[in-house]
Design a protein around this motif. Structure first.
Motif, PDB file in Angstrom:
ATOM      1  N   TRP A  97      80.397  56.688  72.789  1.00 45.97           N
ATOM      2  CA  TRP A  97      79.694  55.542  72.700  1.00 45.97           C
ATOM      3  C   TRP A  97      78.175  55.697  72.878  1.00 45.97           C
ATOM      4  O   TRP A  97      77.310  55.015  72.162  1.00 45.97           O
ATOM      5  CB  TRP A  97      80.184  54.175  73.595  1.00 45.97           C
TER       6      TRP A  97
ATOM      7  N   CYS B 157      77.872  51.338  77.254  1.00 50.89           N
ATOM      8  CA  CYS B 157      78.784  52.363  76.674  1.00 50.89           C
ATOM      9  C   CYS B 157      79.912  52.473  77.825  1.00 50.89           C
ATOM     10  O   CYS B 157      81.028  52.826  77.354  1.00 50.89           O
ATOM     11  CB  CYS B 157      77.837  53.754  76.445  1.00 50.89           C
TER      12      CYS B 157
ATOM     13  N   ASP C 246      78.817  45.975  70.039  1.00 50.80           N
ATOM     14  CA  ASP C 246      78.749  45.592  71.354  1.00 50.80           C
ATOM     15  C   ASP C 246      78.177  46.620  72.215  1.00 50.80           C
ATOM     16  O   ASP C 246      78.417  47.025  73.282  1.00 50.80           O
ATOM     17  CB  ASP C 246      80.285  45.445  71.766  1.00 50.80           C
ATOM     18  N   LEU C 247      76.885  47.211  71.678  1.00 49.77           N
ATOM     19  CA  LEU C 247      76.017  48.046  72.058  1.00 49.77           C
ATOM     20  C   LEU C 247      74.801  47.341  72.565  1.00 49.77           C
ATOM     21  O   LEU C 247      74.553  46.305  72.042  1.00 49.77           O
ATOM     22  CB  LEU C 247      75.627  49.298  71.248  1.00 49.77           C
TER      23      LEU C 247
ATOM     24  N   HIS D   7      82.230  49.556  77.780  1.00 50.55           N
ATOM     25  CA  HIS D   7      82.481  49.066  76.460  1.00 50.55           C
ATOM     26  C   HIS D   7      84.018  48.942  76.235  1.00 50.55           C
ATOM     27  O   HIS D   7      84.871  49.719  76.608  1.00 50.55           O
ATOM     28  CB  HIS D   7      82.032  50.202  75.285  1.00 50.55           C
TER      29      HIS D   7
END
Length: 452
Positions: free
Chosen positions: A249, A231, A296-297, A234
């Motif tokens: 995020w 996060c 994209d976590l 990110h």
């Protein structure tokens, strides 16, 4: 004399391994040049190789690890390296790993969901050994800091990356994530050495349960910090309408797992069979991990939140946890194979320096951290002797980073972690046995086991 009942299993496993080593590679290579039908034969041959390796591990390696006190699993990483696209013979089924990402996402998510099941309120109500939180936090700060900070400094100063002329081509985001991975992997632990010792020795006292709690809590902390790194660093897409901040995020990550848990809770009933729960969990984990990768976590943190919600809200929560436990080993096999397949070539000198430094700093950090936690308290200062093994969480974090980030810093960190897994899994059970001997909790070998 009647031969021992275990002999047929050993003979079958060895014969199968010999046949596989002679026949299956030839089938795979021959099929690889044959076009469309050949691809099917390659997949069948690869499945046979994995199956034979599993049988060999089940009948031979598992017995050997009890005798010599080493953890099994590295052989699957080696198998993955031999099957990976970096090998010169290019096995078609593994040439493009993007086609197999749903399987990798399932294996990674399985680890996160299983750790989330540890957060059951009913289980946590039981009296936990005193000092667990103190040891976990202090050793995490020291071990994580002593590995992540030197890695960040070395990567930033360009001490490495000589392979392929990559020096000066490493971005700050990649450096932070690679260093963060090394720090989080230094924190993570494993309770497998305890289980291995219990299978061979008669253990008494609370030390075994304390080590198990320490390893489980360290895993939870490592997953949480690793997920927050995704996060913090990110990278938002320039054309996106909304540009969330790192805090947003983090909220999205937690809410994604929690909302999926609430959404799927009504579909998991107590009357379901093990097979039904297994298939349901496959679908849930693939959806959660796929959503995490799309954004994209960290799939580990998303599935951890998902597991925490399921185990506390679903009436079948305990049954779900048992199903996950029963299927843990096959999923771990898949994870280890793909961990090897995702490895990339690195400069041998750089890899050696980073790996040796990482192993030494991690061990020193855990020793200093547990020593500080026990200073001026009734706690022992040598609990690090039970926390050396890495476990599945470390491999899952490395694979998660590999699927999202590319670059020489990630390659070096990934290589260092795989070798650290091999080294620490090799020594961890014997080091822990020494701790049990010192505390007087080891009461001799079980009668059915053979000593060496």
């Amino acid at each position: 004399m009647t031969p021992p009942s275990r002999w047929p299993s050993w003979i079958v496993a060895v014969v199968l391994a010999a046949v596989a080593s002679l026949v299956l590679p030839n089938v795979a290579f021959a099929a690889g040049g044959g076009g469309g039908d050949g691809s099917t034969l390659v997949v069948v041959a690869l499945i046979a190789v994995v199956a034979v390796t599993y049988l060999l591990t089940h009948f031979v390696v598992e017995r050997l690890q009890k005798i010599f006190l080493v953890l099994a699993g590295v052989e699957y990483i080696v198998l993955g390296v031999l099957l990976g696209p970096q090998m010169p013979y290019r096995i078609p089924a593994f040439s493009n790993l993007q086609d197999l990402m749903p399987i990798v996402a399932l294996a990674v998510g399985w680890v996160g969901l299983l750790r989330g099941m540890e957060l059951s309120v009913r289980r946590m109500r039981g009296q936990a050994p005193t000092g667990i939180s103190r040891v976990v936090v202090v050793q995490a700060l020291v071990a994580g800091g002593m590995t992540a900070l030197p890695a960040w400094y070395g990567f930033t100063q360009g001490w490495f990356f000589t392979f392929g002329g990559a020096a000066g081509q490493v971005g700050a985001q990649e450096v932070w994530m690679a260093a963060g991975l090394l720090g989080c992997a230094a924190v993570a632990g494993s309770s497998e050495p305890v289980e291995l010792l219990r299978s061979r020795y008669r253990l008494e006292g609370e030390l075994g349960e304390r080590i198990r709690r320490l390893a489980a809590s360290s895993d939870l902390l490592a997953i949480a910090v690793f997920g927050l790194l995704f996060c913090i660093f990110h990278e938002n897409h320039e054309n996106a309408i909304v540009q969330p901040s790192p805090t947003e995020w983090a909220v999205i990550t937690i809410l994604l797992g929690a909302l999926l848990g609430v959404l799927f809770t009504p579909f998991l009933g107590e009357a379901d069979t093990d097979n039904g729960r297994f298939l349901a969990m496959v679908g849930i984990i693939v959806l959660a991990s796929g959503a995490a990768y799309f954004l994209d976590l960290s799939p580990l943190l998303v599935n951890l939140c998902l597991g925490a919600v399921l185990v506390n809200t679903a009436r079948a929560g305990p049954a779900i946890r048992k199903t996950l436990e029963r299927t843990r080993r096959p999923m771990a096999l898949v994870l280890l194979v793909f961990a090897g397949a995702l490895a990339r070539p690195v400069d041998p000198v750089d890899a050696t320096i980073v790996t040796l430094a990482y192993i030494a700093l991690r061990m020193m950090g855990k020793a200093i951290g547990t020593g500080l936690a026990g200073w001026r308290s009734p706690l022992r200062g040598d609990y690090f002797r039970g926390l050396l093994a890495h476990g599945e969480v470390t491999v899952a974090m490395a694979v998660s980073l590999r699927l999202v980030y590319e670059g020489p810093a990630v390659d070096l960190a990934y290589c260092a972690i795989l070798f650290s897994v091999f080294f620490n899994d090799l020594i961890a059970p014997r080091v822990l046995r020494g701790l049990f001997v010192d505390t007087g909790d080891l009461r001799g070998e079980r009668s059915e086991e053979v000593s060496v």
